[in-house]
Design an enzyme around this catalytic site. Structure first.
Site, short mmCIF file in Angstrom:
data_model
loop_
_atom_site.label_atom_id
_atom_site.label_comp_id
_atom_site.label_asym_id
_atom_site.label_seq_id
_atom_site.Cartn_x
_atom_site.Cartn_y
_atom_site.Cartn_z
CD GLU A 196 -3.18 -1.00 2.05
OE1 GLU A 196 -3.17 -0.08 2.89
OE2 GLU A 196 -4.09 -1.84 1.97
CE1 TYR A 263 -9.53 -5.99 3.91
CE2 TYR A 263 -8.39 -4.13 2.91
CZ TYR A 263 -8.36 -5.31 3.64
OH TYR A 263 -7.16 -5.80 4.08
CD GLU A 320 -4.02 -5.76 2.76
OE1 GLU A 320 -4.96 -5.04 3.21
OE2 GLU A 320 -2.82 -5.51 2.97
CD GLN A 369 -4.91 -9.40 8.62
OE1 GLN A 369 -4.35 -9.95 9.57
NE2 GLN A 369 -4.72 -8.13 8.33
#
Length: 516
Positions: A196, A263, A320, A369
């Site tokens: 990131e 996300y 992610e 996670q």
């Protein structure tokens, strides 16, 4: 009914059984005309130094009354081996760019302590470091994926970490590894060059990062048996400019993958994300709309990558992904602990279907996670452990790992709330080395059973079996008191009708079928 916009087309036209008597109905055609493999690495996991993901998750107190190797919790290892996780990403996340690897080697009592400034401001003793992580990967039978420190680390620091891991020379750093108990090189291959970098990894511009990537990557050396697959820090969500700059400025031969982070935020609002367990149908619908945006992101980023890499040598690495809700009430907000409901399972199945259907470009991913953090596979409380609905989806979908991708064409009813619509069903399919065909289907409609008729004229099969994951309510969860409320069951809603397959998908369910 309309054609599903996020599933691969270009499939054979097949005759279909009339569905007039089935109420809510749809059709699914499957072709075996494919040369694409669904990489097992799509089913990867992510373990950051965050909350109780590492400490209190994988790595527990010596006095905890559970079976352990060193301090690695073995019931967790056994559960993850069952679903065949192919890789594990570590040490972050945002933590990676403040992690200095030398602090996590040598005698544990001599390791310096540090403050985790990203997640809760807690003090870490560095007892879980490089050797402990690689021992964990060895126990899991998975490949390590290490994210190197670009944000606060130096080129020399990253270069020396790779030498420490992979070289078999007589250099000082290699002798240090041998002194610390591992004579042979580890041969780590997956290597993230920063994380990131547009945000917590340094708040960089893509132009600056790409120059930095080339510098760090140039000194990330290959050693015998450990040729690095270098993964660039890619875009945040729909930052297509970042992808454009990376693909334009970084030579294809220098990177094996470009990461993507996205996300699913139930409300779409980072300030107030929404509850993991207390939500209305309207909120559920909005969550699924946000989940399905993954299709758009993968498609558009892939199109940019195709311009510079038409041979698809560089993988899109979605390392992610998952649903991110507000933390559970009463927990440390910096630990990102959230419960895991049937809704999460539907998100997992839908997202994995998207990845499978884009497996020509998406060849690696990592759920965020693994334990006790965000959309976790496993939750723990001291010696107690519970498998989440998301875990069960990964158990169902493991049949797709390294299988031949089968293109599909889907036509299904809409699921509608307040005048807004999404397609009620999504799916993906594959064929394993023995010839068995596996079809995974997700019914997002919480009210209606949907009957899908599938054309399979070029697939030879005699029997169908399957598993289903569902529950009475979208908000249902597994708890430490009721660990098996949501569990896999044998599915009996599929039958052979001539050369066609007829499947009755229960409302709010994930189903995986095996044809042989």
């Amino acid at each position: 009914m309309k054609k599903n916009p996020f599933l691969q087309l270009g499939v054979i036209a097949l005759s279909l059984l009339s569905s007039a008597s089935y109420g809510q109905t749809g059709t699914l055609n499957i072709s075996t005309d494919s040369k694409t493999t669904i990489s097992k690495h799509i089913y990867g996991q992510f373990a950051e130094h965050l909350g109780h993901g590492i400490y209190g998750g994988f790595w527990v107190d010596k006095t905890l009354p559970v079976k352990k190797q060193d301090r690695i919790r073995l019931d967790i290892v056994d559960a993850l081996k069952k679903i065949k996780i192919p890789n594990l990403r570590w040490p972050g996340g945002c933590f990676a760019d403040e992690y200095h690897w030398r602090d996590g080697i040598g005698p544990a009592t001599e390791r310096p302590r540090m403050v985790n400034t990203n997640w809760g401001g807690i003090t870490e003793d560095n007892s879980f470091g490089t050797h402990e992580f690689l021992e964990l990967c060895d126990l899991l039978g998975c490949e390590p994926y290490i994210a190197g420190n670009v944000g606060s680390g130096t080129v020399d620091e990253m270069s020396k970490w790779i030498e420490y891991l992979n070289s078999n020379s007589t250099s000082t750093v290699v002798q240090l590894r041998k002194k610390n108990g591992h004579p042979a090189p580890y041969k780590v291959t997956f290597w993230g060059v920063g994380n990131e970098s547009w945000g917590c990894g340094g708040n960089m511009t893509p132009e600056y990062y790409t120059d930095l990537f080339k510098r760090y990557a140039s000194f990330a050396k290959d050693y015998p048996g450990g040729r690095l697959k270098k993964i660039a820090s890619g875009p945040n969500s729909d930052d297509y400019h970042w992808t454009e700059v990376c693909m334009k400025n970084i030579p294809n031969w220098m990177m094996s993958g470009l990461s993507l982070h996205y996300y699913t935020i139930p409300t779409g609002n980072w300030g107030k994300k929404g509850s993991a367990t207390d939500f209305s149908e309207k909120e559920y619908f909005g969550t699924m709309v946000n989940c399905l945006k993954m299709e758009e992101l993968v498609t558009k980023h892939s199109a940019i990558m195709d311009k510079y890499d038409p041979e698809k040598k560089v993988a899109l690495v979605v390392d992610e992904w998952g649903v991110w809700t507000d933390p559970e009430p009463g927990t440390n907000p910096g630990f990102l602990y959230q419960q895991n409901s049937l809704r999460d399972a539907l998100i997992a199945g839908t997202t994995l279907n998207i990845f499978n259907n884009h497996s020509d470009r998406v060849r690696m991913a990592a759920l965020a996670q693994t334990i006790n953090v965000l959309q976790a596979l496993i939750l723990t409380d001291k010696e107690k452990m519970v498998l989440t609905p998301t875990y069960h989806v990964f158990d169902m979908y493991k049949v797709h790992q390294d299988a031949k991708y089968l293109p599909i064409k889907l036509s299904v009813p809409d699921y509608e709330v307040d005048g807004k619509k999404i397609e009620a069903v999504n799916a993906s399919a594959s064929q394993d080395a023995s010839g068995k065909v596996h079809i995974s289907l997700v019914n997002l409609d919480p009210h209606n059973t949907i009957t899908i008729t599938t054309g399979l004229s070029d697939v030879k099969w005699q029997t169908v079996s399957g598993q289903v994951l569902t529950s009475a309510n979208l908000t249902d969860v597994n708890t430490f008191k009721d660990t098996n409320k949501i569990h896999l069951s044998t599915f009996s809603g599929a039958k052979k009708d001539g050369d066609k397959l007829v499947v009755s998908l229960p409302a709010k369910s994930v189903v995986t079928l095996e044809l042989k």
